[in-house]
Design an enzyme around this catalytic site. Structure first.
Site, short mmCIF file in Angstrom:
data_model
loop_
_atom_site.label_atom_id
_atom_site.label_comp_id
_atom_site.label_asym_id
_atom_site.label_seq_id
_atom_site.Cartn_x
_atom_site.Cartn_y
_atom_site.Cartn_z
CE LYS A 55 -3.80 -2.59 2.00
NZ LYS A 55 -4.36 -3.26 3.13
CE1 TYR A 177 -5.60 -4.08 -0.89
CE2 TYR A 177 -6.68 -6.22 -0.88
CZ TYR A 177 -6.05 -5.20 -0.21
OH TYR A 177 -5.84 -5.30 1.15
CE1 TYR A 229 -4.08 -1.60 7.78
CE2 TYR A 229 -2.64 -3.15 8.87
CZ TYR A 229 -3.09 -2.55 7.73
OH TYR A 229 -2.56 -2.88 6.53
N1 GLN Z 1 -4.23 -8.86 1.29
C1 GLN Z 1 -4.49 -8.65 2.68
C2 GLN Z 1 -5.98 -8.38 2.88
O1 GLN Z 1 -6.54 -7.63 2.16
C3 GLN Z 1 -3.66 -7.51 3.20
C4 GLN Z 1 -3.94 -7.22 4.65
C5 GLN Z 1 -2.72 -6.80 5.41
O2 GLN Z 1 -1.59 -7.13 5.05
N2 GLN Z 1 -2.94 -6.14 6.54
O3 GLN Z 1 -6.58 -8.90 3.78
#
Ligand code: GLN
Length: 293
Positions: A55, A177, A229
């Site tokens: 991201k 994605y 997060y």
């Molecule tokens: N591909 C994972 C998802 O969408 C990425 C989540 C993550 O690395 N926090 O759940």
């Protein structure tokens, strides 16, 4: 401070079937200093699925093409919720809180799909140029495995589409994605890539993606406030560096104008962040008695 007692705590991201097969006891770490030295231990050269660390690269591409206009599509406030939470997205009428939660990254995916001629290859070329490894590849098996069970991400993408926040087909956005999440990199490659964010005083120009020093600094600010997060506060408190985690067990972090560091250990805590990865970085900044604070 000892980190070994935590080595068996947590488990790998089993909600993505292909990631459940990874040996949970791998551990690697690499630090690259801005003066050109690098220090690597254990599995620092083993590639793993970078997942949400992608991201950061997606945000760099979107900022380079959209500039400040990007923020009309996605917010820049911490969420305090899980990476795949739907709660705020519904209450806030389809405007994701920030680019590092899944909802925000699905918007980044949509912007890349509508702004670049060859999105899959352009993303790959950019990250290859950033870290200097010309043979990075997506792991198609991981991407497909996540698509097969990615009901929550599909729900988020549908909500975004309903609110008109994404332009492309839901399937196209999800495909891209999951593909960028599946990119495989080693700790050495991640640290090399993140050195460009630590070095915000050096011109950021890689494979046609350019950012100003101010844009790089702002990306670092977002990593500080939103990179972990609902554990962004805990990471700031214990580690004190901007960074980004992924459910593959990787964490990349930077000390602006000093170093970049990447760590990998697949066992995750309940918030989806690497247990040993966080401990190792806490150890680094505690023992050196230096963080951005
Ligand atoms: N591909 C994972 C998802 O969408 C990425 C989540 C993550 O690395 N926090 O759940």
């Amino acid at each position: 401070m000892k980190i070994e007692p935590f080595s068996g705590v947590g488990e790998q991201a089993k909600y993505i079937p292909a990631l459940a097969k990874v040996n949970p006891d791998r551990f690697g770490m690499c630090l690259c200093s801005v003066d050109g030295n690098s220090y690597a231990i254990k599995d620092a050269d083993v590639r793993f699925s970078i997942q949400s660390i992608s991201k950061v690269f997606a945000l760099a591409m979107c900022l380079s093409v959209k500039g400040e206009a990007l923020w009309s599509r996605v917010g820049k406030e911490p969420s305090g919720t899980a990476f795949n939470s739907l709660v705020q997205l519904e209450a806030e009428h389809g405007m994701p809180r920030n680019p590092f939660m899944n909802a925000g990254a699905l918007v980044l995916a949509d912007i890349i799909l509508t702004s670049f001629a060859d999105p899959e290859n352009d993303f790959l070329s950019f990250v290859r140029a950033l870290c200097g490894s010309g043979d990075l590849e997506y792991d198609i098996e991981v991407a497909r495995s996540e698509r097969e069970t990615g009901y929550l991400n599909a729900a988020i993408a549908n909500l975004l589409k309903y609110h008109g926040t994404i332009e492309c087909d839901v399937e196209r956005v999800l495909h891209f994605y999951f593909l960028i999440c599946s990119l495989e990199m080693s700790c050495r490659e991640l640290a090399a890539a993140f050195l460009a964010f630590a070095n915000h005083n050096i011109k950021f120009e890689y494979s046609g993606i350019t950012l100003t020093s101010s844009q790089v600094k702002r990306m670092n600010a977002l990593m500080q406030t939103c990179g972990f997060y609902d554990e962004a506060g805990e990471f700031s408190y214990l580690v004190g560096l901007p960074g980004k985690s992924g459910v593959g067990g990787g964490i990349a972090a930077i000390y602006p104008l000093r170093y970049s560091v990447a760590v990998w250990s697949p066992r995750l805590n309940g918030k989806g962040n690497s247990v040993m990865g966080m401990k190792a970085l806490e150890f680094l900044t505690t023992e050196t008695e230096e963080s951005i604070f």
